[in-house]
Each structure stands twice: as C-alpha cells, then as structure tokens.
Design a protein around this motif. Structure first.
Motif, PDB file in Angstrom:
ATOM      1  N   ILE A 120      95.426  30.104 -81.192  1.00 22.01           N
ATOM      2  CA  ILE A 120      94.958  29.291 -82.316  1.00 22.01           C
ATOM      3  C   ILE A 120      95.188  27.802 -82.068  1.00 22.01           C
ATOM      4  O   ILE A 120      94.518  26.951 -82.659  1.00 22.01           O
ATOM      5  CB  ILE A 120      95.624  29.725 -83.642  1.00 22.01           C
ATOM      6  CG1 ILE A 120      97.141  29.553 -83.588  1.00 22.01           C
ATOM      7  CG2 ILE A 120      95.269  31.157 -83.966  1.00 22.01           C
ATOM      8  CD1 ILE A 120      97.860  30.009 -84.846  1.00 22.01           C
ATOM      9  N   GLY A 121      96.127  27.483 -81.160  1.00 23.93           N
ATOM     10  CA  GLY A 121      96.361  26.085 -80.828  1.00 23.93           C
ATOM     11  C   GLY A 121      95.250  25.480 -79.998  1.00 23.93           C
ATOM     12  O   GLY A 121      95.105  24.253 -79.938  1.00 23.93           O
ATOM     13  N   ASN A 122      94.462  26.324 -79.343  1.00 22.06           N
ATOM     14  CA  ASN A 122      93.350  25.846 -78.528  1.00 22.06           C
ATOM     15  C   ASN A 122      92.032  25.790 -79.298  1.00 22.06           C
ATOM     16  O   ASN A 122      90.983  25.592 -78.702  1.00 22.06           O
ATOM     17  CB  ASN A 122      93.185  26.728 -77.285  1.00 22.06           C
ATOM     18  CG  ASN A 122      94.211  26.408 -76.213  1.00 22.06           C
ATOM     19  OD1 ASN A 122      94.045  25.486 -75.417  1.00 22.06           O
ATOM     20  ND2 ASN A 122      95.301  27.165 -76.194  1.00 22.06           N
ATOM     21  N   SER A 178     104.105  37.932 -78.302  1.00 20.24           N
ATOM     22  CA  SER A 178     102.928  37.998 -79.174  1.00 20.24           C
ATOM     23  C   SER A 178     102.796  36.721 -79.996  1.00 20.24           C
ATOM     24  O   SER A 178     101.699  36.174 -80.151  1.00 20.24           O
ATOM     25  CB  SER A 178     103.021  39.212 -80.099  1.00 20.24           C
ATOM     26  OG  SER A 178     103.063  40.406 -79.362  1.00 20.24           O
ATOM     27  N   LEU A 179     103.924  36.245 -80.517  1.00 16.94           N
ATOM     28  CA  LEU A 179     103.905  35.013 -81.302  1.00 16.94           C
ATOM     29  C   LEU A 179     103.502  33.820 -80.439  1.00 16.94           C
ATOM     30  O   LEU A 179     102.721  32.965 -80.860  1.00 16.94           O
ATOM     31  CB  LEU A 179     105.278  34.782 -81.929  1.00 16.94           C
ATOM     32  CG  LEU A 179     105.432  33.576 -82.862  1.00 16.94           C
ATOM     33  CD1 LEU A 179     104.432  33.656 -84.002  1.00 16.94           C
ATOM     34  CD2 LEU A 179     106.855  33.502 -83.400  1.00 16.94           C
ATOM     35  N   SER A 180     104.027  33.776 -79.210  1.00 12.83           N
ATOM     36  CA  SER A 180     103.694  32.679 -78.299  1.00 12.83           C
ATOM     37  C   SER A 180     102.213  32.695 -77.938  1.00 12.83           C
ATOM     38  O   SER A 180     101.552  31.646 -77.919  1.00 12.83           O
ATOM     39  CB  SER A 180     104.545  32.771 -77.027  1.00 12.83           C
ATOM     40  OG  SER A 180     105.921  32.683 -77.331  1.00 12.83           O
ATOM     41  N   LEU A 181     101.682  33.881 -77.647  1.00 13.26           N
ATOM     42  CA  LEU A 181     100.262  33.984 -77.310  1.00 13.26           C
ATOM     43  C   LEU A 181      99.385  33.645 -78.503  1.00 13.26           C
ATOM     44  O   LEU A 181      98.334  33.006 -78.360  1.00 13.26           O
ATOM     45  CB  LEU A 181      99.947  35.396 -76.807  1.00 13.26           C
ATOM     46  CG  LEU A 181     100.445  35.730 -75.399  1.00 13.26           C
ATOM     47  CD1 LEU A 181     100.254  37.214 -75.096  1.00 13.26           C
ATOM     48  CD2 LEU A 181      99.717  34.886 -74.355  1.00 13.26           C
ATOM     49  N   VAL A 239      97.885  40.868 -80.121  1.00 10.03           N
ATOM     50  CA  VAL A 239      97.211  39.802 -79.370  1.00 10.03           C
ATOM     51  C   VAL A 239      95.698  39.904 -79.501  1.00 10.03           C
ATOM     52  O   VAL A 239      95.009  38.911 -79.785  1.00 10.03           O
ATOM     53  CB  VAL A 239      97.630  39.841 -77.886  1.00 10.03           C
ATOM     54  CG1 VAL A 239      96.810  38.830 -77.082  1.00 10.03           C
ATOM     55  CG2 VAL A 239      99.116  39.549 -77.745  1.00 10.03           C
ATOM     56  N   LEU A 240      95.147  41.107 -79.316  1.00  7.32           N
ATOM     57  CA  LEU A 240      93.692  41.276 -79.421  1.00  7.32           C
ATOM     58  C   LEU A 240      93.215  41.016 -80.852  1.00  7.32           C
ATOM     59  O   LEU A 240      92.147  40.432 -81.064  1.00  7.32           O
ATOM     60  CB  LEU A 240      93.291  42.686 -78.974  1.00  7.32           C
ATOM     61  CG  LEU A 240      93.492  42.993 -77.483  1.00  7.32           C
ATOM     62  CD1 LEU A 240      93.067  44.423 -77.169  1.00  7.32           C
ATOM     63  CD2 LEU A 240      92.723  42.004 -76.614  1.00  7.32           C
ATOM     64  N   GLY A 241      94.006  41.450 -81.830  1.00  6.58           N
ATOM     65  CA  GLY A 241      93.636  41.221 -83.222  1.00  6.58           C
ATOM     66  C   GLY A 241      93.616  39.740 -83.574  1.00  6.58           C
ATOM     67  O   GLY A 241      92.683  39.254 -84.221  1.00  6.58           O
ATOM     68  N   GLU A 242      94.648  39.010 -83.134  1.00  2.69           N
ATOM     69  CA  GLU A 242      94.691  37.574 -83.393  1.00  2.69           C
ATOM     70  C   GLU A 242      93.563  36.847 -82.670  1.00  2.69           C
ATOM     71  O   GLU A 242      92.971  35.899 -83.205  1.00  2.69           O
ATOM     72  CB  GLU A 242      96.051  37.005 -82.958  1.00  2.69           C
ATOM     73  CG  GLU A 242      97.235  37.542 -83.725  1.00  2.69           C
ATOM     74  CD  GLU A 242      97.218  37.143 -85.184  1.00  2.69           C
ATOM     75  OE1 GLU A 242      96.540  36.156 -85.536  1.00  2.69           O
ATOM     76  OE2 GLU A 242      97.890  37.808 -85.990  1.00  2.69           O
ATOM     77  N   LEU A 243      93.267  37.289 -81.472  1.00  3.91           N
ATOM     78  CA  LEU A 243      92.178  36.673 -80.697  1.00  3.91           C
ATOM     79  C   LEU A 243      90.848  36.862 -81.409  1.00  3.91           C
ATOM     80  O   LEU A 243      90.041  35.919 -81.532  1.00  3.91           O
ATOM     81  CB  LEU A 243      92.137  37.282 -79.298  1.00  3.91           C
ATOM     82  CG  LEU A 243      91.135  36.677 -78.308  1.00  3.91           C
ATOM     83  CD1 LEU A 243      91.499  35.222 -78.019  1.00  3.91           C
ATOM     84  CD2 LEU A 243      91.117  37.484 -77.010  1.00  3.91           C
ATOM     85  N   ALA A 244      90.610  38.069 -81.912  1.00  2.00           N
ATOM     86  CA  ALA A 244      89.350  38.353 -82.598  1.00  2.00           C
ATOM     87  C   ALA A 244      89.244  37.548 -83.897  1.00  2.00           C
ATOM     88  O   ALA A 244      88.208  36.937 -84.185  1.00  2.00           O
ATOM     89  CB  ALA A 244      89.248  39.849 -82.881  1.00  2.00           C
TER      90      ALA A 244
END
Length: 484
Positions: free
Chosen positions: A49-51, A41-44, A175-180
C-alpha cells in the motif's frame, strides 16, 4: 521441546540437503511461527500500500498501529499463563494422561479470553472509533491470542508439516488478500474507518484459517473424552508462582521501552487511543527480526545435542547411578552445553554484525530520517543480548533454577523500565539506549548465573529437590469448584 529435538535429529541423520532444509524450516516455524508470519505479512502489506501514491496515509497508519497493538497485547496476555500451562502440560504428557490435554486447552482458552475481554472493554471505553471497527479489531485480537494458546499446545506434537502449512497458508492469504484489495478497491472513495475495516478482512481470514488448521491438528491428536476439570492447571500457580513472574515480566520487558517512549519526543497519538512512536517502533520490529537465527539454532543445536546429555545426567541421578557415572555424564553435558552456547553466540553475532553494517541501507530503503540508523543499531545490539537472555533463561529452567530465571526477568524488565524513564529527557538521541543497556545488564547476570549453576549442577540436583509452595489460593478453589 524434546519432541521437536527428536524430530530434528531424524532429519539431520538423513544426508540430504532437502532434509536439512526441512529441519531449519521446521525450527523457525515451530519457535516463531505466529510472530514471524504477522511481522512479515504486516511489512509486505505496508510495502504494497506504500507503493500506491493515492493510498490514504491515515488508513495505512491506523491499520499498522492497530495491528501492532493486537500483536503486542495478545502476547502479553498469553505470557501470564504460558510457563504455568507448559509445566502442567509437560507433567500430564510424562504421566501419559493425554485425556487432560484438551480440557486444559479449553481452560486456558476461557481464562485468557476473560483477560482479553477485560482489556478490550477498557479499549471500548477509551476509543472514539466506530463500533464496527472496534469489534473488528477485537476479533483479530482474540484470534491472535487463541493462536498463541493453540500454538503452545502444538509444540507437544510431531506433525510439523501441518503446523508449517497452517502458518504458510495464513500468511499467503493475508498477503494475496491485501494485494488484491489495494489494487481493486479505490480507498479514496471510502472513509478511513471503512478502509481499515476492509483491509482487516485478509488478516482475519488468514489468521482464522491458521487457527482452524492448528485446532484440527490438536483435536485430531488428543481426543476429547469428556474429561472435566479444565481449570485444574491453575493449581500449578500455587505450586510454581515464579512462573507467572518469569513469563509476564520477560515479555513485558520486550515492550516496556516502547511504552515509555510513546510519551517522549517524536511520539504521536492516533484517535485519542493509540499512542506510538513511529521511528522507534519500526526500529524495534526490525531488530526482533534479526534474532530469528537464535531461535532456529537454539532448537537445532542445543535441543538435538544437549538434551541427550541432559537426560543421561539426570537419568543416572534418578536411577541410582554411581558417582563416577554421574560425574562423567555431568562433564559431557557441560562440554556440549558450552560448545553449543558459544556456537550460538558466534552465529547470532555474525548475523547481528551484518545487520549493523546494513543499517544505513535499511534506513534508506525505509526512507527513514537520519536519526533512525543509530537508533536501529542500538536496538539490534539490544536484540542480540535479549536473544541470549532468553536462551540462558530457558537453560536455567531446564535445571529447575526457577529463582535464577525469575531474577533475570525482574532485572530485564526493571533495568529497561528505569533506564527508559531516565533517558526520556534526552529525546530521540537517547532512544534505544535503555533497551540496549538494560539487555546487556540482564545478559551479564544471566550468563554468570548459568555458569555458577552448571558448575555445581550435581550438588543442586541432589539438594534442591522440588520446593513446592503451599497451596494458598487455586488448589482449594479448584477442589471446591470440582468437589474432590
């Protein structure tokens, strides 16, 4: 772990690809669920956010470092009581005293949270962060610690579908939360501290959801009947004091090189409280991902084949089997053990070699500096021997060789610590050497110890007995506390 082995045996008897796939999936999640989900999860999250070109580097850095601290130090606190509680729990289940499971879980929760609060209080004193961010970090830290605790109890159950679902749901929410959040919110318009606080929300929700599911499974299986004495398990610290040393020093040995290198060349300090070395820390996290096959194959191969022979051997000893039966069962047990250990060494060796070959590609993918690749290769080799040390140590604990397992932990921790200090003046070129060489030293001793012990395992089984230590501290304290 025997319960896991029984369940996997059933799956492997079914001649279906889906059944075998389930077995591999269960073994991975049961042995490394929290660790794997958090790292992935941390890597994803870092990749997401790195992109985003406009995403503040300071926000990403503070999020990553603080999450890593929560992960490492929650694991260290958990390791202090892990083996003690495991032994106590195993004895209660063997004696069919299921009513003591939940009280011991509550006792472990109280004592581990007490240690966590003390550590968090130190963090509050040293940290210049806003109080709201400190509390958020503290909340995630406590949740991770409770997940480690609950997960240990869950390994005694057979509801692996629920366990797997819990971790998968938690990871998916993160992952979905961070993406959103990364694409919906404009982090340029909020402060670094506010941005990190917002990004913590999916991690807290995901892990809290995982913890809730695990707790429901645990409480549903072992009903709480009002049995008191939640701290009774602490009496096992008096009886098995070596367990504290084994668990604490082995886990500390996993990270002690990081702690030393945080004061070396290329290290950084974030907000006067977070020390880190970005290059080495990333290399170590990637290296630990490479040993997942060992955790998986150990459960599948050793637990499903070795345990039956182990139980048969000690069954003949405990139930008065003839000398011929004991020696025959000993030979079968040793033969299977050798086959499975060599298979484990070979399988993990193949994976390790593949990652060594791909190290340059990983470095390019991470946009790392040229010094990262040799460092990564050293830590990958160290992780390989580290995984084998864990396997040999667990096998020695199976055979009640607590002294041997303790010496391994001391040697593992001590050699890495001393070598890390000795190599620190070498700077970046020496990073990874201490972890690699220290792991090899402990591996050599652990393999020799295991070979020697199993060669005379029948002698030790009859002569060593269970050497209980004199009750000096916790037994009188618990008796006084509960008045019995």
């Amino acid at each position: 772990m025997a319960g896991i082995g029984f369940q996997l045996q059933k799956l492997f008897k079914e001649d279906y690809f889906s059944s075998r796939l389930k077995a591999y999936g269960f073994s991975v999640l049961v042995t490394s669920g929290p660790w794997l989900i958090i790292i992935l999860s941390l890597s994803l999250t870092q990749w997401i956010i790195g992109n985003i070109p406009t995403f503040p580097i300071e926000t990403r850095e503070l999020l990553t470092i603080s999450l890593s601290y929560c992960f490492i130090f929650s694991q260290l606190i958990f390791s202090v009581q892990q083996l003690t509680l495991t032994r106590y729990l195993a004895d209660q289940l063997y004696e069919v005293k299921y009513e003591r499971v939940i009280p011991s879980y509550l006792g472990l929760t109280k004592t581990s949270l007490l240690l966590a609060i003390i550590l968090f209080f130190v963090f509050l004193i040293l940290s210049p962060l806003p109080i709201y961010l400190e509390l958020i970090i503290g909340m995630f830290f406590m949740i991770m610690l409770l997940i480690w605790n609950t997960f240990m109890f869950i390994t005694a159950l057979k509801d692996y579908k629920s366990v797997s679902t819990a971790f998968l749901i938690g990871g998916l929410v993160i992952v979905l939360g961070e993406l959103a959040l990364a694409f919906v919110l404009n982090f340029d318009k909020v402060s670094v501290f506010q941005g990190v606080s917002i990004l913590y929300i999916p991690f807290i929700l995901g892990m809290f959801l995982t913890l809730s599911i695990l707790f429901v499974v645990l409480s549903r299986t072992f009903a709480y009947k009002g049995e008191e004495r939640p701290l009774e398990y602490l009496t096992y610290v008096d009886y098995f004091p070596r367990f504290v040393v084994i668990g604490t020093l082995y886990t500390a040995g996993l990270w002690i090189a990081n702690f030393v290198i945080w004061f070396g060349e290329g290290s950084s300090q974030l907000y006067d409280v977070f020390l880190f070395n970005r290059m080495y820390d990333v290399a170590v996290f990637w290296s630990y991902l490479t040993i997942i096959p060992t955790l998986m194959f150990f459960v599948i191969s050793v637990e499903t084949r070795f345990y039956d022979r182990y139980r048969s051997f000690y069954g003949y000893i405990n139930e008065g089997g003839s000398l011929e039966q004991i020696l025959r069962s000993k030979d079968r047990m040793i033969t299977v053990l050798k086959e499975e250990v060599f298979r484990l060494l070979r399988n993990q060796g193949v994976v390790t070699v593949l990652f060594l070959i791909c190290a340059s590609w990983i470095g390019s993918w991470l946009n790392a500096s040229p010094e990262f690749v040799p460092m990564l290769r050293l830590t990958i080799v160290g992780a390989y021997f580290n995984a084998m040390i864990l396997v040999f140590q667990l096998l020695l604990l199976y055979f009640e060789d607590h002294k041997g397992a303790m010496i391994i932990s001391i040697l593992f921790f001590g050699s890495i610590l001393l070598l890390s200090i000795a190599f620190l003046p070498m700077g970046i070129s020496g990073y990874g050497l201490s972890f690699c060489i220290g792991s090899i030293i402990a591996f050599i001793y652990s393999s020799l110890r295991l070979i020697t012990f199993i060669k005379h395992v029948d002698y030790f089984a009859f002569t060593q007995g269970q050497m209980l230590q004199k009750a000096k501290l916790f037994v009188p304290l618990v008796k006084k506390l509960y008045k019995y």
